[in-house]
Every structure is written in C-alpha cells, then in structure tokens.
Design an enzyme around this catalytic site. Structure first.
Site, PDB file in Angstrom:
ATOM      1  N   VAL A 234     -13.900  -2.575  -5.742  1.00 17.15           N
ATOM      2  CA  VAL A 234     -13.979  -1.167  -6.144  1.00 17.15           C
ATOM      3  C   VAL A 234     -14.910  -0.951  -7.345  1.00 17.15           C
ATOM      4  O   VAL A 234     -15.253   0.180  -7.675  1.00 17.15           O
ATOM      5  CB  VAL A 234     -12.548  -0.630  -6.439  1.00 17.15           C
ATOM      6  CG1 VAL A 234     -12.058  -1.018  -7.808  1.00 17.15           C
ATOM      7  CG2 VAL A 234     -12.469   0.885  -6.263  1.00 17.15           C
TER       8      VAL A 234
ATOM      9  N   SER B 224       0.830  -1.210   0.000  1.00 14.06           N
ATOM     10  CA  SER B 224       0.000   0.000   0.000  1.00 14.06           C
ATOM     11  C   SER B 224       0.865   1.260   0.000  1.00 14.06           C
ATOM     12  O   SER B 224       1.810   1.394   0.783  1.00 14.06           O
ATOM     13  CB  SER B 224      -0.906   0.027   1.230  1.00 14.06           C
ATOM     14  OG  SER B 224      -1.543   1.286   1.293  1.00 14.06           O
ATOM     15  N   LEU B 225       0.510   2.185  -0.876  1.00  8.62           N
ATOM     16  CA  LEU B 225       1.241   3.453  -0.941  1.00  8.62           C
ATOM     17  C   LEU B 225       0.497   4.569  -0.204  1.00  8.62           C
ATOM     18  O   LEU B 225       0.949   5.708  -0.175  1.00  8.62           O
ATOM     19  CB  LEU B 225       1.484   3.838  -2.404  1.00  8.62           C
ATOM     20  CG  LEU B 225       2.373   2.844  -3.175  1.00  8.62           C
ATOM     21  CD1 LEU B 225       2.476   3.222  -4.639  1.00  8.62           C
ATOM     22  CD2 LEU B 225       3.769   2.775  -2.563  1.00  8.62           C
TER      23      LEU B 225
ATOM     24  N   LYS C  10     -20.554 -12.758  -8.951  1.00  9.88           N
ATOM     25  CA  LYS C  10     -20.183 -11.449  -8.401  1.00  9.88           C
ATOM     26  C   LYS C  10     -20.640 -10.316  -9.320  1.00  9.88           C
ATOM     27  O   LYS C  10     -21.028  -9.249  -8.856  1.00  9.88           O
ATOM     28  CB  LYS C  10     -18.680 -11.383  -8.140  1.00  9.88           C
ATOM     29  CG  LYS C  10     -18.345 -12.017  -6.792  1.00  9.88           C
ATOM     30  CD  LYS C  10     -16.893 -12.307  -6.602  1.00  9.88           C
ATOM     31  CE  LYS C  10     -16.047 -11.081  -6.355  1.00  9.88           C
ATOM     32  NZ  LYS C  10     -14.621 -11.448  -6.211  1.00  9.88           N
TER      33      LYS C  10
ATOM     34  N   ALA D  63     -15.323  -7.580 -11.042  1.00  7.84           N
ATOM     35  CA  ALA D  63     -16.422  -7.221 -10.141  1.00  7.84           C
ATOM     36  C   ALA D  63     -15.919  -7.333  -8.707  1.00  7.84           C
ATOM     37  O   ALA D  63     -16.546  -7.958  -7.860  1.00  7.84           O
ATOM     38  CB  ALA D  63     -17.631  -8.126 -10.386  1.00  7.84           C
ATOM     39  N   GLY D  64     -14.784  -6.724  -8.444  1.00  4.08           N
ATOM     40  CA  GLY D  64     -14.177  -6.777  -7.108  1.00  4.08           C
ATOM     41  C   GLY D  64     -14.653  -5.620  -6.252  1.00  4.08           C
ATOM     42  O   GLY D  64     -15.661  -4.964  -6.547  1.00  4.08           O
TER      43      GLY D  64
ATOM     44  N   LYS E 128     -13.652  -3.957   2.109  1.00  2.78           N
ATOM     45  CA  LYS E 128     -14.495  -2.776   1.847  1.00  2.78           C
ATOM     46  C   LYS E 128     -15.981  -3.037   2.083  1.00  2.78           C
ATOM     47  O   LYS E 128     -16.720  -2.118   2.419  1.00  2.78           O
ATOM     48  CB  LYS E 128     -14.273  -2.276   0.415  1.00  2.78           C
ATOM     49  CG  LYS E 128     -12.896  -1.644   0.228  1.00  2.78           C
ATOM     50  CD  LYS E 128     -12.706  -1.057  -1.155  1.00  2.78           C
ATOM     51  CE  LYS E 128     -11.323  -0.425  -1.239  1.00  2.78           C
ATOM     52  NZ  LYS E 128     -11.128   0.361  -2.454  1.00  2.78           N
TER      53      LYS E 128
ATOM     54  N   ARG F 282     -14.882 -13.011 -14.098  1.00  4.10           N
ATOM     55  CA  ARG F 282     -14.582 -14.444 -14.134  1.00  4.10           C
ATOM     56  C   ARG F 282     -15.624 -15.238 -13.332  1.00  4.10           C
ATOM     57  O   ARG F 282     -16.153 -16.241 -13.798  1.00  4.10           O
ATOM     58  CB  ARG F 282     -13.172 -14.658 -13.566  1.00  4.10           C
ATOM     59  CG  ARG F 282     -12.704 -16.075 -13.552  1.00  4.10           C
ATOM     60  CD  ARG F 282     -11.305 -16.156 -13.002  1.00  4.10           C
ATOM     61  NE  ARG F 282     -11.222 -15.651 -11.629  1.00  4.10           N
ATOM     62  CZ  ARG F 282     -10.115 -15.631 -10.905  1.00  4.10           C
ATOM     63  NH1 ARG F 282      -8.983 -16.072 -11.408  1.00  4.10           N
ATOM     64  NH2 ARG F 282     -10.113 -15.172  -9.670  1.00  4.10           N
TER      65      ARG F 282
END
Ligand code: ATR
Length: 278
Positions: A139, A14-15, A164, A136-137, A66, A160
C-alpha cells in the site's frame, strides 16, 4: 444474486465484508452479497474468469496480491498505473479493469474529508514538510502518491528490505531512501505502513523519544493499522504529546470509492459503519 469478494492471504481478519454488507443493506441492494475468500497466487486467473463470466461482480484485492493481479487485467485506472497497485476490480465494456482506491482513500484522509472534522490532521500544504515513511509493502505507493498530490516534495522512505524501497524509488524518483534503522533528525509527519503492530505489543525498533511535546506537539504520527486501534507506535507518540491517527478512516474511504465504482452509489460513512470497525 450479485456476488462481491475480497481476496487475500491471510483474509480471516478482513473487515471489508462487514462494511460492504452494511452498505448493501442500507442502500437496499437486496440481491447483493460480499464475501471473503482466501486464495493462492495460482487462483488469480480463475478469479478473473469468474468476473469475466459475471459470476462475481466486483472484487477487492488485498495483501499480497495488489501487484501480482496486474498481469491478469485488461486495463488499469490512472492511479493503479502510477502506483502499480490494484485493490478493486470491475468489468466495464467486457474489460476487467483494475482500480486503486487506496490512493483516493488516503487523499481524502489527508484533506480531512471524513465525518465530523473540518480540521485536516496533516500539516497542509505538504510542500517542504518532511515526511518519513516506514515500510515498502503493497500500500506504500498509494500513500506516497497521495502525499505528492498534496504537494509533498520531501519524502524519506525506509524499509527493512532495502530493495523494495528502491523499487518504489523507481516509481517515485524524488523520494529519498534511508537504511532500515536510521531516521531523519526531525520530520513533520511519520507514517507506519509496515505490518509491525498488528500483533499487540509488537513494536518498531526505531527510537523517536526526542520527538517530545515541548517542541513537537504538531508532529503527526500516522499508522495505517486500525486494529488494534492504538499500536505501540501510536501510543508512544500520544504519550510524548505528538498528534496521532490510525488507518480507520483511510480504510473506510477506500471502501467508499470501491462501493461507488460497483454500484454508482456514494455511501455515507456514518457513525454505525465507523462503529463496525471497533
Ligand atoms: P507485502 O510486502 O507482501 O506487500 P505488506 O503487508 O503490504 O506485504 O507489507 C509488509 C511491510 O511490513 C513490508 O514493508 C515489510 O518489510 P519487508 O519488505 O522487509 O518484508 C514490513 N515488515 C513486516 N514485518 C516487519 C518487521 N518485523 N520489521 C520491519 N518491517 C517489517
């Protein structure tokens, strides 16, 4: 000391700490520090308790939490409600509120609200433009919501794991779901929201070679990934002569909104903060 966190799993890459600590220093918030913490699902309850007790002031939430964080929260802002996705936590009036700043961050990016450009890269307005979204994750709902906000009414989604994509269709009934591996003939915008490409040379097995430059130089290929800066998905599009953009500005814009919720400061996306992501 005012402590801020980004939680996720994995989290090593993570940035967010780089960005937020840069702004904390720039705006002289000398008693503030932003750290990353790898957590498991069972830890979410404790994180919320830490916010309740002011041990932690603000939290960014990333993959895969999330949605999973939502049952632990007292309130959601309107965007978090619409997308069922939360990336920022803050305590207001003794209530732990979940915000979604990905949505506004992508909205700004679509409209070209970022430094050094008066020229939005998206073909605005988006009414009647065909937009093909891969993935479809966590975000993707924020992306769909922001596109709708700019008038998009022809969104085709493929993932995939089809269930979802169908879950997202429950939130946004107007989208069309396509089997993985299929694609519409030609679209104006193609967006990769999958994690394919995070590892160098990793590539989606969907052929866009007919999107060639002679006819399609205005087609935009957008990848949410910004590290590597140019995924194979974007590289192939660039070589075909399509327009390309990575997720760097969206990342900075969502961070800007989170920082603003916590501190009331609207941080500048200056050259130095942009460079931190290179
Ligand atoms: P999460 O699914 O936990 O929210 P994410 O990183 O936000 O995690 O989403 C990962 C996305 O990349 C998903 O759309 C995922 O597809 P599945 O839902 O089928 O898992 C997609 N993805 C990851 N690896 C992939 C691969 N090798 N091929 C195609 N899609 C892939």
């Amino acid at each position: 000391m005012k402590k801020y966190l980004v939680i996720g799993n994995p989290i090593e890459h993570s940035l967010s700490p780089l960005i937020h600590n840069y702004w904390m220093e720039k705006y002289r918030l000398v008693d503030s520090v932003y750290e990353k913490r790898k957590v498991e699902e069972k830890d979410l309850k404790n994180i919320i308790e830490e916010v309740r007790k002011d041990k932690v002031v603000g939290v960014n939430v990333t993959v895969p939490f999330k949605k999973l964080i939502i049952p632990f929260l007292d309130e959601l802002d309107s965007m978090a409600k619409e997308t069922q996705s939360v990336n920022t936590l803050f305590k207001i009036n003794n209530k732990i509120v979940g915000y979604n700043t990905d949505r506004a961050g992508f909205g700004d990016t679509i409209r070209g609200v970022y430094p050094r450009s008066n020229d939005p890269i998206m073909p605005l307005p988006l009414e009647h433009k065909c937009i093909f979204i891969l993935g479809a994750g966590g975000v993707t709902a924020s992306i769909i919501s922001a596109l709708k906000g700019e008038g998009a009414n022809n969104i085709i989604l493929s993932n995939r794991t089809k269930e979802k994509a169908n879950e997202l269709k429950k939130l946004f009934p107007e989208i069309e779901v396509l089997d993985w591996g299929k694609r519409p003939s030609i679209c104006n915008v193609v967006i990769n929201t999958t994690s394919v490409g995070l590892t160098k040379d990793e590539e989606l097995k969907i052929d866009f070679s007919d999107y060639d430059k002679n006819f399609h130089k205005n087609i935009l290929f957008y990848d949410l990934i910004y590290n590597p800066e140019e995924t194979v998905f974007l590289k192939k599009a660039r070589l075909r002569g399509n327009k390309i953009m990575n997720g760097k500005m969206m990342f900075l814009n969502q961070a800007k909104y989170a920082f603003n919720i916590w501190t009331n400061i609207e941080p500048e996306i200056d050259d130095e903060v942009i460079k931190l992501l290179d």
